[in-house]
Scaffold this motif. Sequence first.
Motif, PDB file in Angstrom:
ATOM      1  N   PRO A 275       0.820  -1.221   0.000  1.00 53.89           N
ATOM      2  CA  PRO A 275       0.000   0.000   0.000  1.00 53.89           C
ATOM      3  C   PRO A 275       0.853   1.269   0.000  1.00 53.89           C
ATOM      4  N   GLU A 276       0.256   2.341  -0.424  1.00 57.24           N
ATOM      5  CA  GLU A 276       0.937   3.634  -0.453  1.00 57.24           C
ATOM      6  C   GLU A 276       1.443   3.993   0.951  1.00 57.24           C
ATOM      7  N   GLY A 277       2.680   4.466   1.015  1.00 55.94           N
ATOM      8  CA  GLY A 277       3.266   4.866   2.292  1.00 55.94           C
ATOM      9  C   GLY A 277       3.918   3.736   3.059  1.00 55.94           C
TER      10      GLY A 277
ATOM     11  N   GLN B  41      10.115   2.505  -2.599  1.00 57.11           N
ATOM     12  CA  GLN B  41       8.830   2.016  -3.068  1.00 57.11           C
ATOM     13  C   GLN B  41       8.457   2.731  -4.353  1.00 57.11           C
ATOM     14  N   HIS B  42       8.081   1.952  -5.372  1.00 47.90           N
ATOM     15  CA  HIS B  42       7.636   2.506  -6.647  1.00 47.90           C
ATOM     16  C   HIS B  42       6.251   1.943  -6.920  1.00 47.90           C
ATOM     17  N   GLY B  43       5.250   2.771  -6.706  1.00 53.70           N
ATOM     18  CA  GLY B  43       3.883   2.283  -6.810  1.00 53.70           C
ATOM     19  C   GLY B  43       3.631   1.265  -5.702  1.00 53.70           C
ATOM     20  N   SER B  44       3.256   0.065  -6.100  1.00 50.11           N
ATOM     21  CA  SER B  44       2.990  -0.986  -5.111  1.00 50.11           C
ATOM     22  C   SER B  44       4.167  -1.948  -4.949  1.00 50.11           C
TER      23      SER B  44
END
Length: 392
Positions: free
Chosen positions: A43-45, A99-102
């Motif tokens: 997930p994002e973050g 992190q790149h996207g998911s």
Amino acid sequence: MAKLTSILDNDFYKFTMQYAVVKLFPKAKARYQFINRGKHQFPEGFAERFREAVNNMANLKLSKAEKIYFSKTCPYIDPTYFDFLQGYQYDPEEVKIAQHGSELSVKIEGYWYRTILWEVPLMALICELFYEMQDEKRVSDVEVKHIVNQKMNKYDKLQITIADFGTRRRHSYAVHDLVLDALKDHASNTFIGTSNVHFAMKYQTKPIGTHAHEWFMFHAAKYGYKMANLLGLENWSNVYRGDLGIALSDTYTTEVFFKQFDKKLSKLFDGVRHDSGDPIEFAQKTMAHYESKGINPLNKTIIFSDGLDYDKVEKIVNFCQDKIGYSFGIGTDFTNDVGLKRMNIVLKMTEALPEDAEWTPVIKLSDEPNKHTGDADEILVAKRFLNIIPHA
């Protein structure tokens, strides 16, 4: 929030290997990389939360009580190691997170004697944080213990011994704690220990383990593929002098391992660990190997530890009974059976830098081709060098 509370919340074999590395290869360096086998969508973050948890690990220190427990439990390890461990601190700068996207990227680099401790707790944190951020509800604490007891009732009837091997892909620390509590309270002699040193201390049971694939992967970088198993085991026996005598067999396939597992080593080591491929085929090869060396297989033990559940264990017992000794290490089927999809992730050594050498790619040739790790070209080189048939 996902957070580690003890420096001993790690697999036993990480500490036993660290001790051997400090003694034999103190100037060696290593690189590791995260592999998302299950194609999980982060997930994002996630990277920011994970970075915070990793930074918090710098505060972990071996307590006086932990030092006393660990040194008493392992009299075959020099006192100097426990002094070293008392002064050891995780250095978060050794871990690069992006992190790149998911997609999550985790890379580790540093002296091998330092970086060797990262793999297991990082995987445990990734799993716990993933479930935390997904906000999916697991089964209740009572149900976690009920599930464990149901499984143990079935395992009891097989008259076997079982250890918990579930740290790296556990749902969470809380679930792992519940599992160990249930295992320790269960009224039988089936449960004999855990790979997790922190929980071994907390529940006054035995820490279990010897060495991992990276031990032999480094030896391949230093000495070459044909000598990796032999010299890896020779060095291990030189450090431990007969203790911790279970040899891991599948770093470069079982076929190659048994060619290098000579009569001296076959007699010296108590047995072998199965971690990939068909367990029945492995048992057959193991028994044939011991018999070819004039050794009674009933005097040796196979530790089975590859994705076990009850059906797989029952099948193994039915085959091995009265033929060879056996015991079992159960991982995620204990520590991540909570009604949610289990994570399939690994964190493996990718390169090694032996003293006075250069960075060298390292690979693992599992008995299951889809569990090979490392550079594809290097895997082909190793297969040719070791005379491994094309489909292996």
